[in-house]
Design a protein around this motif. Structure first.
Motif, PDB file in Angstrom:
ATOM      1  N   TRP A  55       7.700 -31.654  50.026  1.00 12.98           N
ATOM      2  CA  TRP A  55       7.983 -30.879  48.805  1.00 12.98           C
ATOM      3  C   TRP A  55       7.299 -31.533  47.607  1.00 12.98           C
ATOM      4  O   TRP A  55       6.589 -30.868  46.848  1.00 12.98           O
ATOM      5  N   LYS A  56       7.493 -32.858  47.433  1.00 12.85           N
ATOM      6  CA  LYS A  56       6.895 -33.587  46.303  1.00 12.85           C
ATOM      7  C   LYS A  56       5.370 -33.565  46.376  1.00 12.85           C
ATOM      8  O   LYS A  56       4.696 -33.399  45.354  1.00 12.85           O
ATOM      9  N   LEU A  57       4.821 -33.721  47.574  1.00 13.49           N
ATOM     10  CA  LEU A  57       3.368 -33.644  47.756  1.00 13.49           C
ATOM     11  C   LEU A  57       2.853 -32.278  47.328  1.00 13.49           C
ATOM     12  O   LEU A  57       1.864 -32.171  46.595  1.00 13.49           O
ATOM     13  N   TRP A  58       3.518 -31.220  47.801  1.00 13.48           N
ATOM     14  CA  TRP A  58       3.117 -29.866  47.429  1.00 13.48           C
ATOM     15  C   TRP A  58       3.196 -29.666  45.909  1.00 13.48           C
ATOM     16  O   TRP A  58       2.333 -29.027  45.315  1.00 13.48           O
ATOM     17  N   GLU A  59       4.244 -30.199  45.280  1.00 12.68           N
ATOM     18  CA  GLU A  59       4.371 -30.065  43.822  1.00 12.68           C
ATOM     19  C   GLU A  59       3.196 -30.750  43.117  1.00 12.68           C
ATOM     20  O   GLU A  59       2.575 -30.149  42.228  1.00 12.68           O
ATOM     21  N   HIS A  60       2.907 -31.987  43.494  1.00 13.85           N
ATOM     22  CA  HIS A  60       1.891 -32.775  42.791  1.00 13.85           C
ATOM     23  C   HIS A  60       0.461 -32.352  43.119  1.00 13.85           C
ATOM     24  O   HIS A  60      -0.398 -32.351  42.242  1.00 13.85           O
ATOM     25  N   GLU A  61       0.198 -32.006  44.369  1.00 15.26           N
ATOM     26  CA  GLU A  61      -1.180 -31.688  44.742  1.00 15.26           C
ATOM     27  C   GLU A  61      -1.498 -30.194  44.703  1.00 15.26           C
ATOM     28  O   GLU A  61      -2.669 -29.828  44.642  1.00 15.26           O
ATOM     29  N   HIS A  62      -0.475 -29.346  44.755  1.00 14.97           N
ATOM     30  CA  HIS A  62      -0.734 -27.904  44.852  1.00 14.97           C
ATOM     31  C   HIS A  62       0.002 -27.076  43.797  1.00 14.97           C
ATOM     32  O   HIS A  62      -0.084 -25.847  43.812  1.00 14.97           O
ATOM     33  N   GLY A  63       0.745 -27.740  42.897  1.00 18.71           N
ATOM     34  CA  GLY A  63       1.469 -26.995  41.875  1.00 18.71           C
ATOM     35  C   GLY A  63       2.575 -26.124  42.450  1.00 18.71           C
ATOM     36  O   GLY A  63       2.948 -25.106  41.853  1.00 18.71           O
ATOM     37  N   PHE A  64       3.106 -26.498  43.592  1.00 16.56           N
ATOM     38  CA  PHE A  64       4.159 -25.740  44.264  1.00 16.56           C
ATOM     39  C   PHE A  64       5.366 -25.554  43.352  1.00 16.56           C
ATOM     40  O   PHE A  64       5.855 -26.497  42.742  1.00 16.56           O
ATOM     41  N   ARG A  65       5.817 -24.309  43.270  1.00 18.35           N
ATOM     42  CA  ARG A  65       6.994 -23.986  42.459  1.00 18.35           C
ATOM     43  C   ARG A  65       7.620 -22.701  42.997  1.00 18.35           C
ATOM     44  O   ARG A  65       6.927 -21.693  43.184  1.00 18.35           O
ATOM     45  N   ILE A  66       8.912 -22.729  43.248  1.00 22.55           N
ATOM     46  CA  ILE A  66       9.649 -21.527  43.639  1.00 22.55           C
ATOM     47  C   ILE A  66      10.000 -20.769  42.372  1.00 22.55           C
ATOM     48  O   ILE A  66      10.542 -21.332  41.413  1.00 22.55           O
ATOM     49  N   LEU A  67       9.697 -19.491  42.350  1.00 19.39           N
ATOM     50  CA  LEU A  67       9.984 -18.647  41.190  1.00 19.39           C
ATOM     51  C   LEU A  67      11.191 -17.752  41.436  1.00 19.39           C
ATOM     52  O   LEU A  67      11.903 -17.388  40.489  1.00 19.39           O
ATOM     53  N   GLU A  68      11.397 -17.386  42.698  1.00 20.99           N
ATOM     54  CA  GLU A  68      12.494 -16.480  43.036  1.00 20.99           C
ATOM     55  C   GLU A  68      12.757 -16.583  44.541  1.00 20.99           C
ATOM     56  O   GLU A  68      11.836 -16.786  45.328  1.00 20.99           O
ATOM     57  N   CYS A  69      14.021 -16.435  44.911  1.00 20.46           N
ATOM     58  CA  CYS A  69      14.371 -16.384  46.330  1.00 20.46           C
ATOM     59  C   CYS A  69      15.656 -15.570  46.470  1.00 20.46           C
ATOM     60  O   CYS A  69      16.633 -15.808  45.754  1.00 20.46           O
ATOM     61  N   ARG A  70      15.605 -14.608  47.385  1.00 12.86           N
ATOM     62  CA  ARG A  70      16.776 -13.760  47.653  1.00 12.86           C
ATOM     63  C   ARG A  70      17.027 -13.725  49.154  1.00 12.86           C
ATOM     64  O   ARG A  70      16.091 -13.679  49.950  1.00 12.86           O
ATOM     65  N   SER A  71      18.291 -13.711  49.509  1.00 17.91           N
ATOM     66  CA  SER A  71      18.710 -13.645  50.899  1.00 17.91           C
ATOM     67  C   SER A  71      19.373 -12.305  51.157  1.00 17.91           C
ATOM     68  O   SER A  71      20.113 -11.795  50.316  1.00 17.91           O
ATOM     69  N   HIS A  88      19.187 -14.893  58.547  1.00 16.78           N
ATOM     70  CA  HIS A  88      19.057 -13.976  57.409  1.00 16.78           C
ATOM     71  C   HIS A  88      17.583 -13.719  57.126  1.00 16.78           C
ATOM     72  O   HIS A  88      16.697 -14.347  57.695  1.00 16.78           O
ATOM     73  N   THR A  89      17.356 -12.768  56.242  1.00 20.42           N
ATOM     74  CA  THR A  89      16.022 -12.448  55.761  1.00 20.42           C
ATOM     75  C   THR A  89      15.877 -13.063  54.377  1.00 20.42           C
ATOM     76  O   THR A  89      16.799 -12.984  53.557  1.00 20.42           O
ATOM     77  N   VAL A  90      14.726 -13.676  54.142  1.00 24.27           N
ATOM     78  CA  VAL A  90      14.488 -14.369  52.876  1.00 24.27           C
ATOM     79  C   VAL A  90      13.252 -13.772  52.199  1.00 24.27           C
ATOM     80  O   VAL A  90      12.195 -13.659  52.806  1.00 24.27           O
ATOM     81  N   HIS A  91      13.404 -13.404  50.951  1.00 27.53           N
ATOM     82  CA  HIS A  91      12.335 -12.841  50.128  1.00 27.53           C
ATOM     83  C   HIS A  91      12.046 -13.865  49.039  1.00 27.53           C
ATOM     84  O   HIS A  91      12.889 -14.104  48.173  1.00 27.53           O
ATOM     85  N   THR A  92      10.866 -14.521  49.104  1.00 23.71           N
ATOM     86  CA  THR A  92      10.569 -15.641  48.212  1.00 23.71           C
ATOM     87  C   THR A  92       9.261 -15.410  47.460  1.00 23.71           C
ATOM     88  O   THR A  92       8.273 -14.990  48.047  1.00 23.71           O
ATOM     89  N   THR A  93       9.286 -15.727  46.173  1.00 20.22           N
ATOM     90  CA  THR A  93       8.080 -15.726  45.361  1.00 20.22           C
ATOM     91  C   THR A  93       7.854 -17.158  44.891  1.00 20.22           C
ATOM     92  O   THR A  93       8.775 -17.810  44.391  1.00 20.22           O
ATOM     93  N   ALA A  94       6.632 -17.649  45.097  1.00 17.07           N
ATOM     94  CA  ALA A  94       6.302 -19.024  44.753  1.00 17.07           C
ATOM     95  C   ALA A  94       4.871 -19.106  44.256  1.00 17.07           C
ATOM     96  O   ALA A  94       4.075 -18.179  44.453  1.00 17.07           O
ATOM     97  N   THR A  95       4.554 -20.243  43.622  1.00 16.24           N
ATOM     98  CA  THR A  95       3.167 -20.529  43.271  1.00 16.24           C
ATOM     99  C   THR A  95       2.709 -21.714  44.112  1.00 16.24           C
ATOM    100  O   THR A  95       3.473 -22.643  44.387  1.00 16.24           O
ATOM    101  N   THR A 103       6.615 -13.766  49.923  1.00 17.07           N
ATOM    102  CA  THR A 103       6.715 -13.703  51.375  1.00 17.07           C
ATOM    103  C   THR A 103       8.066 -13.147  51.795  1.00 17.07           C
ATOM    104  O   THR A 103       9.074 -13.334  51.114  1.00 17.07           O
ATOM    105  N   LEU A 104       8.049 -12.473  52.932  1.00 24.49           N
ATOM    106  CA  LEU A 104       9.264 -11.993  53.572  1.00 24.49           C
ATOM    107  C   LEU A 104       9.364 -12.754  54.884  1.00 24.49           C
ATOM    108  O   LEU A 104       8.449 -12.705  55.709  1.00 24.49           O
ATOM    109  N   GLU A 105      10.452 -13.494  55.036  1.00 30.34           N
ATOM    110  CA  GLU A 105      10.598 -14.373  56.190  1.00 30.34           C
ATOM    111  C   GLU A 105      11.974 -14.199  56.822  1.00 30.34           C
ATOM    112  O   GLU A 105      12.904 -13.703  56.195  1.00 30.34           O
ATOM    113  N   ARG A 106      12.054 -14.635  58.077  1.00 27.92           N
ATOM    114  CA  ARG A 106      13.335 -14.721  58.769  1.00 27.92           C
ATOM    115  C   ARG A 106      13.669 -16.200  58.888  1.00 27.92           C
ATOM    116  O   ARG A 106      12.779 -17.020  59.132  1.00 27.92           O
ATOM    117  N   GLU A 107      14.931 -16.506  58.717  1.00 26.30           N
ATOM    118  CA  GLU A 107      15.327 -17.904  58.734  1.00 26.30           C
ATOM    119  C   GLU A 107      16.601 -18.086  59.540  1.00 26.30           C
ATOM    120  O   GLU A 107      17.506 -17.251  59.490  1.00 26.30           O
TER     121      GLU A 107
END
Length: 143
Positions: A55-71, A88-95, A103-107
């Motif tokens: 998670w920290k690597l993605w934040e620092h090297e790729h600007g990873f950020r969750i903007l929205e997540c719904r279950s 459940h089904t997960v609907h996530t918006t990220a940078t 993305t629409l995912e199953r978890e």
């Protein structure tokens, strides 16, 4: 409160923390020995600490950020009074790398009862398949 409601509440806390990109609150919902399998990462993560490092690597090297997540479409299976499985089904918006994507995912999350309530011990995330136009969930399978 029923076991099912307790598990749903634990899952809701995880999703809400993830949705606000609150890493501390999100990771607090996982056992230190939890394992993780993600469709967008080639290896199984063998502990909460490994996922936190990624998670920290993605934040620092790729600007990873969750903007929205719904279950949605939550289903809880109480396996024993110590173990429960949430799907459940997960609907996530990220940078990531400067691009915003949704993305629409199953978890699947496996929970174990702990002193402080239900704690996640395994998470498996996969892409949600896009159903064909003629798809129906009413199909009877002859197994």
């Amino acid at each position: 409160m029923s076991e099912r409601a307790e598990v749903l509440q634990a899952a809701e806390r995880l999703v809400a923390a993830f949705a606000r990109h609150d890493a501390a609150a999100y990771f607090a919902g996982f056992d230190p020995e939890a394992t993780f399998i993600f469709h967008n990462h080639p290896a199984r993560l063998e502990s909460r600490g490994q996922w936190e490092q990624l998670w920290k690597l993605w934040e620092h090297e790729h600007g990873f950020r969750i903007l929205e997540c719904r279950s949605s479409d939550q289903r809880v299976q109480i396996v024993s009074n110590e173990v429960a499985v949430l799907t459940h089904t997960v609907h996530t918006t990220a940078t990531f790398d400067g691009e915003q994507s949704t993305t629409l995912e199953r978890e699947t999350i496996v929970f174990q009862r702990a002193d402080r309530g239900w704690t996640a011990v395994h998470e498996h995330l996969s892409l949600h398949p896009t159903p064909p136009d003629n798809w129906s969930d009413d199909v009877e399978l002859d197994l």
